[in-house]
Design a protein around this motif. Structure first.
Motif, short mmCIF file in Angstrom:
data_model
loop_
_atom_site.label_atom_id
_atom_site.label_comp_id
_atom_site.label_asym_id
_atom_site.label_seq_id
_atom_site.Cartn_x
_atom_site.Cartn_y
_atom_site.Cartn_z
N TRP A 9 19.31 31.11 -68.00
CA TRP A 9 20.06 30.34 -67.70
C TRP A 9 19.38 28.88 -67.14
O TRP A 9 19.90 27.85 -67.05
N ALA A 10 18.09 29.29 -66.69
CA ALA A 10 17.57 28.02 -66.07
C ALA A 10 17.01 26.70 -66.86
O ALA A 10 17.40 25.60 -65.98
N TRP A 11 16.83 26.90 -68.01
CA TRP A 11 16.68 25.68 -68.83
C TRP A 11 17.99 24.81 -69.08
O TRP A 11 17.98 23.55 -68.96
N GLY A 12 19.15 25.59 -69.22
CA GLY A 12 20.33 24.96 -69.21
C GLY A 12 20.76 24.33 -67.84
O GLY A 12 21.12 23.25 -67.95
N ALA A 13 20.32 24.81 -66.87
CA ALA A 13 20.49 24.26 -65.50
C ALA A 13 19.67 23.03 -65.27
O ALA A 13 20.43 22.21 -64.65
N ARG A 14 18.58 23.01 -65.87
CA ARG A 14 17.79 21.76 -65.51
C ARG A 14 18.26 20.65 -66.28
O ARG A 14 18.44 19.51 -65.88
N VAL A 15 18.94 21.00 -67.46
CA VAL A 15 19.35 19.94 -68.42
C VAL A 15 20.52 19.30 -67.88
O VAL A 15 20.63 18.19 -67.57
N LEU A 16 21.48 20.30 -67.25
CA LEU A 16 22.64 19.88 -66.60
C LEU A 16 22.49 19.13 -65.15
O LEU A 16 23.30 18.14 -64.84
N ARG A 17 21.59 19.49 -64.55
CA ARG A 17 21.42 18.76 -63.45
C ARG A 17 20.69 17.31 -63.77
O ARG A 17 21.39 16.37 -62.96
N ALA A 18 20.04 17.11 -64.47
CA ALA A 18 19.62 15.86 -65.02
C ALA A 18 20.75 14.98 -65.45
O ALA A 18 20.90 13.93 -64.98
N GLN A 19 21.61 15.58 -66.18
CA GLN A 19 22.79 14.77 -66.62
C GLN A 19 23.61 14.36 -65.58
O GLN A 19 24.15 13.46 -65.42
N THR A 20 23.80 15.35 -64.58
CA THR A 20 24.84 15.02 -63.47
C THR A 20 24.23 14.14 -62.48
O THR A 20 25.14 13.46 -61.93
N LEU A 21 22.82 14.07 -62.37
CA LEU A 21 22.34 12.99 -61.53
C LEU A 21 22.54 11.63 -61.97
O LEU A 21 22.85 10.54 -61.63
N SER A 22 22.73 11.57 -63.53
CA SER A 22 23.12 10.22 -64.11
C SER A 22 24.44 9.97 -64.02
O SER A 22 24.95 8.78 -63.98
N LEU A 23 25.47 10.90 -63.89
CA LEU A 23 26.84 10.74 -64.04
C LEU A 23 27.32 10.66 -62.48
O LEU A 23 28.64 9.86 -62.48
N ARG A 24 26.79 11.29 -61.59
CA ARG A 24 27.48 10.88 -60.06
C ARG A 24 27.68 9.59 -59.61
O ARG A 24 28.25 9.40 -58.56
N ARG A 25 26.78 8.56 -60.27
CA ARG A 25 26.88 7.26 -59.57
C ARG A 25 27.55 6.41 -60.65
O ARG A 25 27.68 5.27 -60.34
N ARG A 26 28.25 7.08 -61.51
CA ARG A 26 29.00 6.15 -62.50
C ARG A 26 30.42 5.66 -61.58
O ARG A 26 30.78 6.20 -60.55
N ASP A 27 30.91 4.36 -62.28
CA ASP A 27 32.03 3.69 -61.43
C ASP A 27 33.13 4.69 -61.27
O ASP A 27 33.84 4.85 -60.25
N TYR A 28 33.46 5.41 -62.56
CA TYR A 28 34.56 6.26 -62.27
C TYR A 28 34.65 7.16 -61.22
O TYR A 28 35.56 7.87 -60.67
N VAL A 29 33.31 7.84 -61.14
CA VAL A 29 33.13 8.75 -60.02
C VAL A 29 33.40 8.30 -58.75
O VAL A 29 33.74 8.92 -57.78
N GLU A 30 32.66 7.07 -58.56
CA GLU A 30 32.73 6.44 -57.25
C GLU A 30 33.97 6.00 -56.76
O GLU A 30 34.60 6.33 -55.81
N ALA A 31 35.10 5.65 -57.97
CA ALA A 31 36.27 5.39 -57.81
C ALA A 31 36.94 6.92 -57.15
O ALA A 31 37.82 6.62 -56.10
N ALA A 32 36.69 7.94 -57.77
CA ALA A 32 37.55 9.13 -57.54
C ALA A 32 36.81 9.48 -56.09
O ALA A 32 37.80 9.86 -55.14
N ARG A 33 35.93 9.40 -55.69
CA ARG A 33 35.41 9.60 -54.21
C ARG A 33 35.83 8.79 -53.26
O ARG A 33 36.31 9.09 -52.20
N ALA A 34 36.19 7.32 -53.58
CA ALA A 34 36.75 6.45 -52.65
C ALA A 34 38.17 6.72 -52.48
O ALA A 34 38.74 6.45 -51.35
N THR A 35 38.92 7.26 -53.44
CA THR A 35 40.36 7.29 -53.14
C THR A 35 40.64 9.16 -52.45
O THR A 35 41.63 9.31 -52.27
#
Length: 346
Positions: free
Chosen positions: A171-197
């Protein structure tokens, strides 16, 4: 910035607007994909054989007979072994062990990689550092040697133990890939909008983050399944796992030990080898189908057409953009295809 495929409109300075034919909407777009449909059908066939295989096998795979090393015939579809055992029954019965190990290991590894990788990337801070360190530890653990040690030291280590060891070490390699992609997605506008609501953290992860990770998760699952299947077959082929339980690797083990190739008994190892190849191809086709399903650019490829003024139709293709030009004041609008990288008309 690109417009949706169903609303593309081409405008020329001297001519009227040319509407693009709307793309066909498909409720089951993923299943309608030829690659995905083919892969799912083959995969479903193997799963069905794994379930009902012991009941539809014409012979007991371990039963001996006087038909020694016989080629395929009406009585024995895949021929017989040096002990007169029916190879078709061995392949059918052995499908259960292969599918069980592959799917269980894939599920365990995928669940762990999603839980640890996405949580690490989204939460950050001390949680990110701790989970990343845990992933790094498991990343350097060699799965196959560990499986060999476990299978050789634990008496009666069966398919369940092999599947769990593969799942907990893959599972470790897949977790590293998902972590890197999540770091990119968590600052997207739609995520920030959901957090603001005021959306909760876990709802943001499940609704906003995970749908964008579908292709990566599916790819990791398929890769783990293929690795688990090959590991199970490898263990049986080298004689580490028990040879009393039939799977495709056990068939290859007996074929190699009895020098089937030297005896010209190709039917002894070819069916099991083809089954392995077909299963791997089916999993890869499902992966390709998922990639096209989650990618809007690949999804609309070939489904959007531009109709010109003189009645001709231009098919939209990935990597090419139709440019409508006129050669004269009253000349009809004609399409010219240019690449996305080119700035001028070809």
């Amino acid at each position: 910035m690109s417009a949706p495929a169903s609303t593309i409109t081409a405008v020329t300075p001297d001519g009227p607007e040319v509407e693009a034919a709307p793309a066909k909407r498909r409720r089951l777009r993923f299943v309608a994909n030829p690659k995905a449909a083919t892969g799912l059908v083959v995969l479903a066939f193997f799963c069905l054989i794994a379930i009902i295989g012991p009941w539809i096998a014409p012979y007991d795979p371990s039963a001996r007979s006087s038909d020694l090393i016989q080629p395929p015939s009406a009585q024995h579809w895949f021929g017989t072994t040096h002990l007169g055992q029916d190879i078709f029954s061995q392949v059918v019965v052995g499908t259960r062990g292969v599918m069980f190990v592959g799917l269980l290991a894939g599920i365990v590894a995928t669940v762990l990689s999603v839980l640890i990788g996405v949580s690490s990337g989204f939460l950050g801070g001390a949680a990110d550092e701790g989970l990343s360190a845990l992933a790094n530890v498991f990343l350097v653990i060699p799965a196959l040697p560990l499986i060999i040690i476990v299978a050789s030291t634990i008496p009666g280590a069966g398919d369940l133990m092999v599947a769990l060891v593969i799942g907990f070490t893959s599972w470790a390699w897949g977790a590293r890939v998902l972590r890197a992609q999540t770091l990119s997605l968590r600052r997207r506008d739609y995520v920030e909008a959901a957090r603001a609501t005021g959306e909760s953290t876990w709802r943001i992860i499940t609704v906003e983050i995970l749908p964008n990770l579908t292709a990566i998760i599916a790819s990791g699952f398929i890769g783990t399944v293929i690795f688990a299947v090959m590991s199970e077959i490898t263990l049986a082929f080298i004689g580490i796992s028990t040879i009393s339980e039939w799977n495709w690797g056990t068939i290859l083990f007996w074929a190699q030990s009895q020098q089937a190739l030297a005896q010209g008994a190709w039917w002894w190892f070819v069916p099991a080898g083809l089954a392995i190849a077909v299963l791997g191809t089916a999993l890869s086709l499902v992966n390709f189908g998922i990639d096209e399903f989650v990618s809007p650019r690949l999804r609309s490829s070939g489904h959007t057409r531009v109709r010109t003024k003189d009645g001709r139709t231009v098919r939209m293709r990935v990597g090419f953009t139709p440019v409508l030009t006129t050669s004269g004041k009253d000349a009809p609008v004609t399409p010219v295809i240019r690449t996305d990288e080119a700035k001028g008309t070809l």
